[in-house]
Each structure stands twice: as C-alpha cells, then as structure tokens.
Write an enzyme that holds these catalytic residues in place. Structure first.
Site, short mmCIF file in Angstrom:
data_model
loop_
_atom_site.label_atom_id
_atom_site.label_comp_id
_atom_site.label_asym_id
_atom_site.label_seq_id
_atom_site.Cartn_x
_atom_site.Cartn_y
_atom_site.Cartn_z
N TRP A 182 41.32 51.97 33.30
CA TRP A 182 42.11 51.43 34.73
C TRP A 182 43.69 51.70 34.72
O TRP A 182 43.63 51.38 33.23
CB TRP A 182 41.68 50.03 35.25
CG TRP A 182 42.13 49.91 36.83
CD1 TRP A 182 41.70 50.81 38.10
CD2 TRP A 182 43.88 49.55 36.63
NE1 TRP A 182 43.10 50.64 38.59
CE2 TRP A 182 44.02 49.76 37.59
CE3 TRP A 182 44.56 48.38 36.16
CZ2 TRP A 182 44.91 49.27 38.90
CZ3 TRP A 182 45.18 48.09 36.78
CH2 TRP A 182 46.16 48.29 37.91
N GLU A 206 38.07 54.35 36.58
CA GLU A 206 38.14 53.38 37.43
C GLU A 206 38.52 53.99 38.37
O GLU A 206 40.06 53.72 38.09
CB GLU A 206 38.08 51.74 37.09
CG GLU A 206 38.02 50.86 38.37
CD GLU A 206 38.03 49.66 38.06
OE1 GLU A 206 38.36 49.28 36.63
OE2 GLU A 206 37.92 48.52 38.75
N ASP A 260 34.80 49.63 41.29
CA ASP A 260 34.42 48.36 41.69
C ASP A 260 35.21 47.80 43.16
O ASP A 260 35.16 49.11 44.18
CB ASP A 260 36.34 48.79 41.61
CG ASP A 260 36.89 47.08 42.01
OD1 ASP A 260 37.06 46.44 42.42
OD2 ASP A 260 37.58 46.85 40.35
N HIS A 290 38.17 47.83 45.69
CA HIS A 290 38.89 49.73 45.64
C HIS A 290 38.26 51.04 47.03
O HIS A 290 38.82 51.81 47.00
CB HIS A 290 38.79 49.82 44.26
CG HIS A 290 38.76 49.70 43.10
ND1 HIS A 290 39.33 49.20 41.85
CD2 HIS A 290 40.01 47.83 43.23
CE1 HIS A 290 40.11 48.96 41.20
NE2 HIS A 290 39.99 47.78 42.23
N ASP A 311 40.48 41.16 44.52
CA ASP A 311 40.17 40.47 43.19
C ASP A 311 39.81 38.98 43.89
O ASP A 311 40.20 38.27 42.98
CB ASP A 311 41.80 40.47 41.92
CG ASP A 311 41.32 42.09 42.25
OD1 ASP A 311 39.82 42.48 41.71
OD2 ASP A 311 42.46 42.52 42.08
N LYS A 324 40.68 53.49 42.52
CA LYS A 324 40.86 52.54 43.23
C LYS A 324 41.73 53.69 44.70
O LYS A 324 42.63 54.87 44.08
CB LYS A 324 42.54 51.94 42.52
CG LYS A 324 42.93 50.45 43.12
CD LYS A 324 43.62 50.07 42.44
CE LYS A 324 44.20 48.43 43.20
NZ LYS A 324 44.65 47.69 41.93
N ASP A 363 44.11 42.20 48.58
CA ASP A 363 44.18 41.72 47.50
C ASP A 363 42.43 42.47 46.96
O ASP A 363 41.71 42.52 48.85
CB ASP A 363 44.26 40.57 47.63
CG ASP A 363 43.59 40.19 45.93
OD1 ASP A 363 43.94 40.34 45.16
OD2 ASP A 363 41.91 38.89 46.08
N HIS A 391 32.40 46.94 38.96
CA HIS A 391 33.81 46.11 39.03
C HIS A 391 32.77 45.06 40.47
O HIS A 391 33.94 45.17 41.16
CB HIS A 391 34.52 45.86 39.04
CG HIS A 391 34.74 46.15 37.92
ND1 HIS A 391 36.46 46.44 37.52
CD2 HIS A 391 34.66 46.12 36.23
CE1 HIS A 391 36.69 46.84 35.54
NE2 HIS A 391 35.64 46.34 35.27
N ASP A 432 34.77 41.40 38.44
CA ASP A 432 36.24 41.78 38.13
C ASP A 432 36.52 40.79 39.16
O ASP A 432 37.41 41.33 40.29
CB ASP A 432 36.20 43.02 38.86
CG ASP A 432 38.22 43.07 38.33
OD1 ASP A 432 38.71 42.41 37.27
OD2 ASP A 432 38.49 44.37 38.50
C1 RNT Z 1 42.36 46.42 38.59
C2 RNT Z 1 41.25 46.68 38.59
C3 RNT Z 1 40.89 46.74 37.12
C4 RNT Z 1 42.04 45.83 36.58
C5 RNT Z 1 41.54 45.06 35.45
C6 RNT Z 1 42.09 43.81 34.89
O1 RNT Z 1 42.87 46.84 40.56
O2 RNT Z 1 39.73 46.78 39.47
O3 RNT Z 1 39.66 46.95 36.59
O4 RNT Z 1 41.12 44.11 37.61
O5 RNT Z 1 41.28 45.78 34.06
ZN ZN Z 2 38.40 46.91 38.61
#
Ligand code: RNT
Ligand code: ZN
Length: 424
Positions: free
Chosen positions: A188, A228, A261, A264, A298, A230, A296, A288, A328
């Site tokens: 990523w 990955e 993810d 994302h 995460d 986003k 955000d 993820h 994640d």
């Molecule tokens: C960031 C990505 C990635 C990170 C990690 C720390 O937006 O999701 O996966 O969270 O690599």
């Molecule tokens: Zn991620």
C-alpha cells in the site's frame, strides 16, 4: 465436545439442537471456525510508529488519533502486548508486520533492510505457531514527504522505494520459509495529491512500471504479493494514484493478490459484493477488515452489517481457502490491547455467524426460485442462539467466553502499560 462450565454447556446443548433443526452441525462449524487464520495487524499496538524512531511523528498519508497511555516502544513491549491480546482471541492467528518494525542496533534505511532484522519476530512466531505476513512501509520517511513514492517523477526516489519493496519481498520469503506458511506481502502506498493534478496518467504509468519491476523479480515461492487500492487519504483528497480500478486490473493481469480494505471505498459501496467479482479473476485475495467513519478508514472492527456481509460472502462462496483475512485498524483513543481484542473477536464472531448459516438450504431455496423462503431464512437466523455457540467455543478453548477479558487487560494496564510512559 464438552466444556467444564455448566451454564455455558447447557446453553450450548440447546443451541446445538436449534441449529441442527436448521440443518447446521455446530460441532463441524466450530472445528472449521477454529482453523480460519486471522492476520492481526501489529501496528494497532503503537499507532503505526515502528521502531526506527518511535517518538517521531507520522508523515504522509496515515495518521492515528488519540493519546491513550502505554503504547509499545520496542519489540519486547509489542510482543508482550500481543501475547496478552492473543490469549483473549480464540482461533488460529497470524501476525502482520510492517517494515518499520525491524530490530537493529544501528540505523538501517528502508532500502537496506534484511531478514536478520526480523529474526526476533520469527523466533517469537515459531514458539507460538503463528504465521507472519508483511508490508513495505512507504510512508513516514523523508522520501515520502512529498506524498509520492513508487509513482514519484524523480527516478532516484522511485528507485529507493522499488528497492525497499524488493527487500521486503526477500524478508517475506524468509518468513514463509521459516514458518512453513506463505507470507502475504501487501503493498500500500500513500501516493496522491491534495488538489487536482494536471496529469492523472503519468503517475499511474510510473506506478505500473515500478510494480512490474517489484513483482516480476524471482525472489522465491514462500510469499505472495498483494496490492491495496484506496479512494482517498489525508492530504490525497483529489487523486489517489493506486485506485481500486488500477489495482484490480493490475492484480488480474499480473496474477498477484488484490487487497480489499473495507475502509477504502465510497460509504455506500458494499465491499462484500466485490469479493465474488475479484474471485472470478483472481485465485486469491486479501481482506483488510476495517471500519470507515467519515474521513477515517481505520476504526476498530465492529460486529456490524458490513463485517457480517463480508464474512457471509466468504463462507457462502466457499472461499475461505482463497481469501486471506487480515485486520487493519488503529485507534489510540482507547486501550490498544483492548482494541485488538474487540476487533479480532468481532471478526471471529462474524465468521461464526456466517458458518452457522443454513447455506445449503438457502442455495436450494434460491435454485427453486423460492425467494420467499430465502428471505425468511435470512431473517430468522439472525435471532438464533449463536451467542451460546460462541461462548461454548471460547470456553472449550480456555479463552474468556465474555467480557472477563477486560479485567485482564485492566490489570495489565495498571501493572505494565502505565509504567511505560513514566519511564520516558
Ligand atoms: C492505509 C492502508 C494500509 C495501512 C497499513 C498500515 O490506508 O489501509 O493498509 O493501514 O499498511
Ligand atoms: Zn489497509
């Protein structure tokens, strides 16, 4: 199966009968559930800081908010925290490391990291029968400060990050070889622009070429590369070089894994729905599992509808062997160990609920065009006593069945975590 806990056993026996009446065998569900690996992200333990410069600030595309006391500052602390968390999370686990979690007596730049810098992690994983996964760290570095890494127009900057990713592939292969289970290495990058770019094409072309150099190098069969995408990031609101379209096409044509993810995408997009499409074109994918909240991506994983939908897609599509489940999230506003436990237990609970579905009956109803039964079954199963099966599962594995894990974490916080900040 039996557990030495009267009420839990009684509730389970009753639940077992209820599920049997739906055609679901809870014993085989639990045997299967226990073996599904969940790869737990090391970076929840220290706010994605790593050990290069643990008191430095994060730069470039990734940020943790909160200032809860007691974050881990070195490998020993992080491993101790992980041991405590893992003892509250039932089922097979892996640990997902980032390159910045190297351990070295001298400063090593990212393009020069080697397997030896991760030897202590490998030894720790061996004694606990854990697999390891890995990630290049293309952020929080002087050469990521402009917000571009593998897509940077300066060939010297690009070269540095290509070399970093190649070094990471060697480390991933070493993990896979040492631990007898292939490591998934996920790429990523934060690359993007805060404001509208004049040229959206060239950075993507540069990223494509850089990735080709990284993925085509013959560096062993004990690891798998994932990419990955986003939608946007902090400071990259107008353009993300590695978008989902970019990586879906990349993964399909280069035969690498796609990482989806859950944080994302556009808020109303279903990440669960993407799994079946991805698996048509790819042998394997990486998830993820995360939770987006406004800007955000995460927040800690909840047992919510999107997480359940992901688990159900994987199970109903019979894809557990093709989908690597990783977590994640990183939250520094609550106890970090509790964050791991809550998120990982939720993922395992979602998998349990998915495995307890009467999948065959659902598929039959659909095949017979009995869409009434299909909807009725979906809705009725929501109130079946899956919680009794969960508690039994935990108790039979000597794991806390309920919130008693919180007391364990509180004691650790009092005796260990609070002392870390004091000794700074
Ligand atoms: C960031 C990505 C990635 C990170 C990690 C720390 O937006 O999701 O996966 O969270 O690599
Ligand atoms: Zn991620």
């Amino acid at each position: 199966m039996k557990c030495a806990c009267g009420n839990i056993q009684t509730a389970y026996d009753l639940a077992n009968e209820r599920f049997a009446a739906m055609g679901v065998d809870t014993e085989s569900v639990l045997a299967k559930l226990d073996e599904v690996p969940i790869s737990i992200q090391c970076w929840q333990g220290d706010d994605v800081r790593g050990f290069e410069n643990p008191d430095g600030e994060l730069t470039g595309g990734i940020q943790t908010s909160g200032n809860y006391p007691g974050r881990a500052r070195n490998g020993d602390q992080l491993r101790a925290d992980l041991d405590l968390a893992f003892a509250q999370i039932p089922g097979r686990k892996r640990l997902n490391l980032h390159a910045i979690y190297l351990e070295s007596n001298s400063q090593v730049d990212r393009d020069a990291i080697e397997p030896q810098h991760f030897e202590r992690w490998v030894n720790w994983a061996k004694t606990r029968d854990l697999g390891l996964d890995f990630n290049p760290t293309c952020f929080s570095h002087r050469l990521s400060a402009q917000g571009l890494t593998l897509s940077h127009p300066d060939p010297a900057v690009r070269r540095f990050w290509i070399n970093h990713c190649l070094a990471c592939r060697k480390i991933s292969d070493y993990f896979g070889k040492e631990l007898g289970s292939p490591a998934v290495m996920n790429v990523w990058i934060p690359d993007g622009y805060k404001d509208q770019p004049a040229d959206r094409y060239s950075p993507r072309k540069r990223l494509l070429d850089a990735l080709d150099e990284i993925t085509s190098a013959p560096l062993g069969n004990n690891h798998k590369v994932a990419v990955e995408g986003k939608l946007f990031g902090i400071g990259a609101e107008s353009y993300t070089v590695g978008s989902n379209d970019f990586y879906l096409a990349y993964a399909a044509t280069r035969k690498v894994l796609l990482c989806l993810d859950a944080g994302h995408f556009h808020p109303t997009e279903s990440v669960a729905d993407k799994i079946s499409t991805a698996l048509l074109y790819l042998d394997e994918i990486l998830l993820h599992v995360s939770r987006p909240v406004r800007w955000d991506s995460d927040h800690i994983v909840l047992l919510d509808d999107p997480t359940l939908a992901i688990a159900r897609q994987v199970v109903r599509g019979d894809a557990l062997s093709r989908v690597h489940i990783g977590l994640d999230f990183f939250d520094a506003s609550i106890n970090r160990i509790a964050a791991w436990i809550i998120g990982a237990r939720n993922m395992r609970k979602a998998l349990l609920m998915a495995l307890l579905q009467p999948t065959e009956t659902l598929l039959e109803a659909e095949a017979k065009w009995d869409l009434t039964a299909r909807l009725a079954l979906f809705e009725e199963q929501k109130s079946l006593p899956w919680g009794a099966v969960w508690e039994f599962y935990c108790a039979s594995k000597n794991m806390p069945a309920g919130i008693e894990w919180l007391e364990t974490v509180r004691n650790y916080e009092k005796n260990t975590l609070t002392k870390r900040d004091a000794t700074l």
